[in-house]
Design an enzyme around this catalytic site. Structure first.
Site, PDB file in Angstrom:
ATOM      1  N   SER A 199       0.858  -1.184   0.000  1.00 53.14           N
ATOM      2  CA  SER A 199       0.000   0.000   0.000  1.00 53.14           C
ATOM      3  C   SER A 199       0.895   1.234   0.000  1.00 53.14           C
ATOM      4  CB  SER A 199      -0.946  -0.022   1.206  1.00 53.14           C
ATOM      5  OG  SER A 199      -1.808   1.091   1.166  1.00 53.14           O
ATOM      6  N   TYR A 244      -4.831   7.467  -7.124  1.00 56.07           N
ATOM      7  CA  TYR A 244      -3.789   6.659  -6.498  1.00 56.07           C
ATOM      8  C   TYR A 244      -4.131   6.404  -5.032  1.00 56.07           C
ATOM      9  CZ  TYR A 244       0.793   5.255  -4.666  1.00 56.07           C
ATOM     10  OH  TYR A 244       1.806   4.579  -4.043  1.00 56.07           O
ATOM     11  N   LYS A 248      -4.700   2.735  -3.080  1.00 58.12           N
ATOM     12  CA  LYS A 248      -3.907   2.272  -1.944  1.00 58.12           C
ATOM     13  C   LYS A 248      -4.773   2.072  -0.697  1.00 58.12           C
ATOM     14  CE  LYS A 248      -0.948   1.284  -4.148  1.00 58.12           C
ATOM     15  NZ  LYS A 248      -0.134   0.074  -4.186  1.00 58.12           N
TER      16      LYS A 248
END
Length: 367
Positions: A199, A244, A248
């Site tokens: 992550s 993004y 994550k």
């Protein structure tokens, strides 16, 4: 009191996120363990997505040196074969290339390493990868969901029409994990298999609620970008860094779901990790990256860590004794070897389950 508690929790999360970002300026935050300290992994079978570069390569090298059977799962067979040769020769990777230490320290047990084709942006490729792996192996000790895309331009989509970042980082990995889950769950109860998802501290930039599912599906009115054309942001698509962030956030959600469903029963260990600020080709979409590599390579160690250091959290989580590993199952690790503070909304099990179920529904559409 509830409001003040919420504010305090959010502030504490932001402070922890900054200090444990892996940024070298926080010089006191450094690993007390090296991937070279990995215990003997003889007899173990390991699958690393994106194992041809960056932290994935460092992870594959570490397990190979410890005697494991390692599968590098990636799209490009030529690059994979280059990586395999470098692994066999003990090559240590960096943003500017490989170095080959003369003294290997006598620790290498020389496992085996193989390529297996996987394109996480194509669910059909994920299916084929899983099928091939199941033909080759009857066990899987560790699955590293390591590969990923960061800050790719808006307007890029997977083969099935999902935003490239979420489709690759979350949906592709979810499908791979799900298809290999029976194998992962077949390990002896005393030695449960482990799933390590990469992550990022960037998960803090996800939209309210974690994932805006509407934003990750290409709208029918969005143009299909052809080679040579400039990508354009889709109608519902988030800006690249928000996209993004939610990808994550989704990776942590997957790790937590696996723990809630199987880890609490002792059948599986799942962990999400933040590798830190690492010098890898993950930053290839950033405009400054090529200039730093060409004109200021000395800047890289000032603002980033090496891939070997970036791999510390995931290799450590994958190899510590089972008793200790059970304590970190379902957690989010930050630099270095520390249980970090995930964004507060990741404590909501309903939201976590929603991510897994949504991914399940998408997979059924293309099965």
């Amino acid at each position: 009191m509830g409001f003040l508690s919420t504010i305090f929790t959010w502030i504490w999360f932001q402070l922890d996120l900054i200090v444990h970002s892996g940024f070298p300026v926080f010089f006191w935050v450094r690993p007390k363990w090296s991937i070279d300290d990995i215990p003997d992994q003889s007899g173990k079978v390991v699958l690393v997505t994106g194992g041809n570069s960056g932290t994935g390569y460092a992870t594959a090298l570490s397990f190979y040196n410890a005697g494991a059977k390692v599968y590098i799962a990636c799209r490009n067979e030529e690059l994979a074969k280059e990586a395999i040769e470098n692994i066999k020769n003990g090559g240590i990777n960096s943003l500017t290339g490989f170095t080959y230490p003369k003294d290997q320290g006598g620790k290498r047990k020389n496992g085996t390493v193989e390529f297996i084709k996987l394109d996480l942006s194509d669910l059909q490729s994920v299916e084929e990868c899983a099928q091939e792996f199941l033909k080759k192996e009857d066990k899987l000790d560790v699955l590293f969901a390591n590969a990923g895309v960061m800050a790719s331009p808006e307007g890029l989509y997977t083969k099935q029409g999902y935003t490239l970042q979420f489709g690759t980082n979350v949906l592709g990995h979810h499908r791979l994990i799900n298809l290999l889950l029976p194998l992962l769950l077949s390990s002896p109860p005393a030695y449960p298999s482990r799933v390590i998802l990469t992550s990022s501290a960037g998960h803090g930039g996800a939209p309210k609620g974690g994932v805006d599912f509407k934003s990750v599906i290409r709208d029918a009115s969005d143009p299909i970008i052809k080679d040579g054309q400039q990508p354009r942001q889709g109608k519902n698509e988030k800006m690249r860094w928000v996209e993004y962030g939610q990808s994550k956030w989704g990776d942590i959600a997957l790790a937590k779901y696996l723990h809630n469903t199987y880890g609490r029963q002792g059948r599986l260990i799942s962990v999400a990790v933040h590798p830190g600020m690492v010098a890898t080709n993950l930053a290839r979409h950033l405009s400054l990256t090529p200039y730093i590599i060409k004109y200021a390579p000395w800047l890289a160690p000032v603002i980033t860590r090496t891939p070997a250091i970036g791999a510390v959290n995931q290799v450590w989580a994958a190899t510590i004794p089972e008793y200790d590993a059970r304590w970190i199952s379902g957690e989010y690790l930050v630099p270095y070897q520390k249980v970090g503070i995930a964004r507060p909304d990741l404590q909501d099990d309903k939201k976590i389950e929603e991510v897994w179920n949504w991914c399940d529904e998408q997979a059924k559409k293309w099965a």
